[in-house]
Write an enzyme that holds these catalytic residues in place. Structure first.
Site, mmCIF file in Angstrom:
data_model
loop_
_atom_site.group_PDB
_atom_site.id
_atom_site.type_symbol
_atom_site.label_atom_id
_atom_site.label_comp_id
_atom_site.label_asym_id
_atom_site.label_seq_id
_atom_site.Cartn_x
_atom_site.Cartn_y
_atom_site.Cartn_z
ATOM 1 N N ASN A 1 0.874 -1.172 0.000
ATOM 2 C CA ASN A 1 0.000 0.000 0.000
ATOM 3 C C ASN A 1 0.913 1.223 0.000
ATOM 4 O O ASN A 1 1.444 1.606 1.036
ATOM 5 C CB ASN A 1 -0.891 -0.043 1.259
ATOM 6 C CG ASN A 1 -1.867 1.109 1.313
ATOM 7 O OD1 ASN A 1 -1.838 2.008 0.469
ATOM 8 N ND2 ASN A 1 -2.731 1.093 2.306
ATOM 9 N N ARG B 1 -2.501 -2.100 -3.511
ATOM 10 C CA ARG B 1 -3.725 -1.330 -3.319
ATOM 11 C C ARG B 1 -3.658 -0.106 -4.231
ATOM 12 O O ARG B 1 -2.689 0.642 -4.201
ATOM 13 C CB ARG B 1 -3.829 -0.878 -1.867
ATOM 14 C CG ARG B 1 -5.010 0.014 -1.684
ATOM 15 C CD ARG B 1 -5.078 0.617 -0.317
ATOM 16 N NE ARG B 1 -6.254 1.462 -0.247
ATOM 17 C CZ ARG B 1 -6.314 2.579 0.447
ATOM 18 N NH1 ARG B 1 -5.282 2.978 1.155
ATOM 19 N NH2 ARG B 1 -7.415 3.288 0.451
ATOM 20 N N ARG C 1 -12.326 15.102 8.003
ATOM 21 C CA ARG C 1 -13.019 15.486 6.764
ATOM 22 C C ARG C 1 -14.468 15.844 7.060
ATOM 23 O O ARG C 1 -15.108 15.226 7.904
ATOM 24 C CB ARG C 1 -12.976 14.328 5.758
ATOM 25 C CG ARG C 1 -11.654 14.210 5.046
ATOM 26 C CD ARG C 1 -11.583 12.952 4.199
ATOM 27 N NE ARG C 1 -10.799 11.923 4.862
ATOM 28 C CZ ARG C 1 -10.688 10.672 4.440
ATOM 29 N NH1 ARG C 1 -11.336 10.279 3.357
ATOM 30 N NH2 ARG C 1 -9.956 9.798 5.093
ATOM 31 N N GLU D 1 -8.388 -5.447 4.992
ATOM 32 C CA GLU D 1 -8.218 -5.128 3.575
ATOM 33 C C GLU D 1 -7.018 -5.852 2.974
ATOM 34 O O GLU D 1 -7.049 -6.276 1.817
ATOM 35 C CB GLU D 1 -8.062 -3.616 3.399
ATOM 36 C CG GLU D 1 -9.370 -2.889 3.652
ATOM 37 C CD GLU D 1 -9.200 -1.418 3.977
ATOM 38 O OE1 GLU D 1 -9.383 -0.602 3.081
ATOM 39 O OE2 GLU D 1 -8.895 -1.099 5.146
ATOM 40 N N HIS E 1 -12.870 2.769 -0.097
ATOM 41 C CA HIS E 1 -12.963 1.726 0.935
ATOM 42 C C HIS E 1 -13.621 0.450 0.397
ATOM 43 O O HIS E 1 -14.110 -0.360 1.176
ATOM 44 C CB HIS E 1 -13.823 2.168 2.145
ATOM 45 C CG HIS E 1 -13.197 3.166 3.055
ATOM 46 N ND1 HIS E 1 -13.952 4.028 3.809
ATOM 47 C CD2 HIS E 1 -11.899 3.426 3.356
ATOM 48 C CE1 HIS E 1 -13.150 4.801 4.542
ATOM 49 N NE2 HIS E 1 -11.899 4.454 4.277
#
Ligand code: ADP
Length: 404
Positions: A7, A90, A240, A383, A179
């Site tokens: 990643n 990823r 956010r 993940e 996601h």
């Protein structure tokens, strides 16, 4: 089969080496601040973690360090790179091109590059990770697993924005979601946990961490999700803002004299839990403050749970009901207070949280009452495992076909 999951961020390189036979993480770590004088490398097996400063001028150098740590020294887990069978990367933005994970060849690399316009930092970083692997392990099969591909099943009415159609044609502006790997993983695990077929269920998956998103999965197919063109849309998050009236953007730019970068910073890094509480983006600190009577911390809690409730309502309406709600990630897995607030008052919709079960800690578990018509599950996300499994799938498929 051992899969190295990568990643890559713009200045970081996270990795896990996963043994898929036993579904075990053999080693994991991260190179941080790549390219700066303060670069360091954290590498560990189980709880045994070694951190050391390590100069690395770019992702190539970082990858070389990672491979050295995997194959030599006190924390080595393999004798040579031959024991890595494939690499899974990823990739954030797969645009319209990728509705599933893809074997990485020149064409796939060109498409990831082309899509960088939609996720400039992320896709360029993924390309740096891919290139670093090509240089350090030439010829090793590599697979790209996209955050967005799970949402390619969304109907057009859900992924379009009601702005002039020409912008969709011209810039491919639409909802792509994010996601996706996490939502796919917890949805599949939840169905297995319940011993049900995912295709028979109406499910809502909630990834509530620092980044937050929710997805409506109708009989196995994602039909709506809260993140949009970028991961800024949807739920209120750690820093956010999520969905706000778009008119706030030009208003603040004008009244505060903010540049494009500054307003972006406000929405991405200074809003959410942090912006409202003024304390932290970490819910643990916000919780402590709210329990000590801080009103803004309490407001942040209320707004966060209200935001999740709104999407629950929306998705129940879109699917005409729900059978299973799944929560995951830092907040979803760990914060009983937030879960209590999210699910309070939903009994008339058949959603009944068991207050005692909700307080217990653990791995995969059910937290709804035994007679709740809708089941609420906590499924810790994974993940990296999903990326490794996809990598195995793609590589084995090509081997069976004889093209690899
Ligand atoms: P990311 O989206 O960065 O992957 P995580 O899923 O790791 O985030 O979630 C991180 C967040 O989870 C932290 O910022 C914190 O707010 C929250 N969190 C973790 N543990 C707890 C806890 N015990 N109580 C409340 N919040 C927690």
């Amino acid at each position: 089969m051992n899969v190295l999951v990568i990643n890559a961020g713009s200045s970081s390189l996270k990795y896990q080496l996963i043994d898929l036979e036993n579904r075990e993480v053999m080693a994991k770590g991260i190179c941080e601040r790549v390219g700066s004088d303060e670069a360091f490398h954290k590498h560990g097996i189980d709880e045994n973690e070694v951190v050391h400063d390590a100069p690395m001028e770019d992702h190539n150098a970082a990858m070389a360090l990672v491979l050295e740590a995997l194959t030599s020294g006190s924390n080595k887990v393999i004798d040579s790179l031959d024991e890595i069978d494939a690499i899974g990367h990823r990739v954030v933005q797969g645009g319209k091109y990728f509705s599933e994970s893809a074997f990485i060849d020149d064409d796939v690399i060109a498409k990831i590059d082309e899509l960088a316009e939609l996720a400039p930092l992320h896709n360029k970083a993924a390309l740096m990770g891919i290139e670093a692997c090509q240089k350090n392990m030439p010829g090793k099969p590599m697979v790209a697993v996209f955050d967005t591909s799970y949402f390619q099943t969304l109907p057009q009415k859900a992924f379009m924005y009601p702005i002039p159609y020409e912008y969709y044609d011209k810039y491919a502006l639409r909802k792509y979601g994010a996601h996706g790997t996490s939502h796919r993983y917890i949805a599949e695990r939840a169905a297995q946990y319940l011993d049900e077929n995912l295709n028979d269920l109406k499910m809502i998956t909630c990834h509530l961490g620092n980044g937050c998103s929710m997805t409506a999965i109708d009989h196995g197919m994602a039909i709506d999700t809260s993140m949009g063109l970028t991961p800024l849309d949807g739920l209120m998050m750690g820093t956010r803002c999520g969905a706000i009236d778009p008119a706030i953007v030009p208003f603040l730019m004008e009244h505060e004299g903010l540049t494009f970068d500054e307003i972006n910073d406000v929405m991405n890094k200074k809003s959410g839990l942090l912006g409202i509480s003024g304390i932290s983006n970490d819910l643990r600190s916000v919780r402590t403050a709210s329990e000590e009577g801080d009103e803004r911390a309490q407001l942040a809690y209320e707004m966060y749970s209200h935001s999740v409730k709104k999407y629950l309502g929306q998705y129940i309406a879109e699917m005409g009901g729900v059978d299973v709600i799944v929560v995951t990630a830092g907040v979803g897995e760990n914060c009983d207070k937030m879960r209590r607030m999210i699910f309070s008052g939903l009994q008339s919709l058949g959603i009944v949280l068991d207050l005692e079960k909700n307080k217990l800690r653990g791995g995969e578990r059910e937290i709804s009452t035994d007679d709740s018509p809708v089941q609420i599950l906590i499924i810790p996300t994974n993940e990296e495992l999903m990326i490794a499994l996809d990598t195995l799938d793609v590589v084995e498929h090509l081997r069976l076909e004889g093209t690899l």
